[in-house]
Scaffold this active site. Structure first.
Site, PDB file in Angstrom:
ATOM      1  CG  HIS A 198      -1.523  -0.440  -7.744  1.00 50.46           C
ATOM      2  ND1 HIS A 198      -0.332  -1.084  -7.514  1.00 50.46           N
ATOM      3  CD2 HIS A 198      -2.298  -1.348  -8.383  1.00 50.46           C
ATOM      4  CE1 HIS A 198      -0.392  -2.321  -7.990  1.00 50.46           C
ATOM      5  NE2 HIS A 198      -1.577  -2.502  -8.511  1.00 50.46           N
ATOM      6  CD  GLU A 211       2.388   1.363  -8.496  1.00 52.12           C
ATOM      7  OE1 GLU A 211       3.461   1.834  -8.130  1.00 52.12           O
ATOM      8  OE2 GLU A 211       1.610   0.754  -7.748  1.00 52.12           O
ATOM      9  CG  HIS A 263       6.177  -3.373  -2.358  1.00 53.98           C
ATOM     10  ND1 HIS A 263       5.849  -3.790  -1.086  1.00 53.98           N
ATOM     11  CD2 HIS A 263       5.059  -3.492  -3.094  1.00 53.98           C
ATOM     12  CE1 HIS A 263       4.586  -4.168  -1.075  1.00 53.98           C
ATOM     13  NE2 HIS A 263       4.071  -3.984  -2.269  1.00 53.98           N
TER      14      HIS A 263
HETATM   15  N1  PXP Z   1       5.356  -0.208  -6.569  1.00 51.30           N
HETATM   16  C1  PXP Z   1       4.357  -1.088  -6.800  1.00 51.30           C
HETATM   17  C2  PXP Z   1       4.328  -1.786  -8.101  1.00 51.30           C
HETATM   18  C3  PXP Z   1       3.354  -1.315  -5.851  1.00 51.30           C
HETATM   19  O1  PXP Z   1       2.366  -2.178  -6.102  1.00 51.30           O
HETATM   20  C4  PXP Z   1       3.392  -0.607  -4.636  1.00 51.30           C
HETATM   21  C5  PXP Z   1       2.305  -0.797  -3.637  1.00 51.30           C
HETATM   22  O2  PXP Z   1       1.082  -0.385  -4.172  1.00 51.30           O
HETATM   23  C6  PXP Z   1       4.457   0.296  -4.431  1.00 51.30           C
HETATM   24  C7  PXP Z   1       5.423   0.466  -5.402  1.00 51.30           C
HETATM   25  C8  PXP Z   1       4.583   1.094  -3.180  1.00 51.30           C
HETATM   26  O3  PXP Z   1       4.823   0.249  -2.099  1.00 51.30           O
HETATM   27  P1  PXP Z   1       4.650   0.806  -0.628  1.00 51.30           P
HETATM   28  O4  PXP Z   1       3.200   1.147  -0.451  1.00 51.30           O
HETATM   29  O5  PXP Z   1       5.112  -0.303   0.253  1.00 51.30           O
HETATM   30  O6  PXP Z   1       5.520   2.041  -0.520  1.00 51.30           O
END
Ligand code: PXP
Length: 238
Positions: free
Chosen positions: A43, A70, A191
């Protein structure tokens, strides 16, 4: 089979805190795949505070599984990077500049025209598109009108409520997934998923394609080791 895509941003956060190249994010991606990850997620943010644009180019060279980038397509630089590196999937996230982490999904009704135009750019390049979204039925219903292939359910609300009332916490996600399935959309999720809440989520969500996990997985790896941790997460998805 539900795929586990490992988000390796946190390796870059640690590396950047000292300069130099330790830990090496390319090696982290290679190892994650060797240890069983079904995909690698990155990301990059406009300020490049963790994964840099150049990291993305280097990681692309070694990905043998599924590559997911992402980010917010508001930045022309982001669009160009995705078109250049051609990942298997791009996940569009409406995060604001400087935001600590993603904290909301797209309003697919309000931003329908913008999303439609942007998604077409990636689809014309043969890249699968997923959009980050809250489990709200009206927003899911509007998602296919944008041309997206998949949605990524934003799971923070589920994770927050999991310990007090997991049945209630998952309810809106089941309804959202049923709606998405009926509309022919693929379903990802991410997330705040972790070793405690992942299995309940994956067992109850119909036709979940992929979970994208970073923070908790990397924290667990500090105690349990990276290989062991990836295997433990994969087991929750079986
Ligand atoms: N999906 C998206 C769109 C995110 O922005 C993130 C965090 O960068 C995640 C998934 C993964 O979340 P986590 O780091 O809490 O597992």
């Amino acid at each position: 089979m539900i795929k586990l895509s490992v988000n390796i941003n946190k390796f870059a956060t640690i590396r950047n805190s000292r300069g130099g190249n330790n830990p090496d994010v390319v090696k982290a991606a290679i190892n994650a795949q060797q240890f069983g990850a079904d995909g690698i997620t990155v990301h990059p943010r406009p300020d490049e505070r963790h994964i840099t644009y150049n990291d993305v180019r280097e990681i692309k060279k070694i990905v043998t599984t599924e590559f997911n980038i992402e980010g917010n397509p508001r930045e022309e630089k982001f669009i160009q990077l995705v078109l250049e590196t051609k990942p298997h999937q791009v996940t569009l996230v409406p995060d604001a500049e400087g935001q600590l982490t993603s904290d909301h999904g797209w309003n697919t009704i309000e931003h329908k025209n913008y999303l439609t135009e942007t998604i077409q750019i990636f689809k014309n390049a043969g890249i699968r598109v997923s959009i980050f979204i809250d489990p709200i039925i009206e927003l899911i219903e509007a998602a296919p009108l944008t041309g997206t292939d998949r949605i990524e359910l934003y799971t923070e609300a589920y994770a927050k409520q999991f310990n007090t009332n997991k049945k209630k916490a998952i309810e809106p996600y089941i309804k959202a997934a049923e709606k998405a399935n009926s509309l022919g959309l693929g379903i990802n999720a991410g997330h705040d998923l972790n070793l405690e809440n992942l299995q309940y989520f994956s067992k109850n969500i119909p036709c979940l394609d992929e979970a994208s996990i970073g923070h908790a997985l990397i924290c667990d790896a500090l105690y349990l080791g990276f290989e062991n941790t990836i295997q433990l997460y994969k087991r929750q998805l079986q």
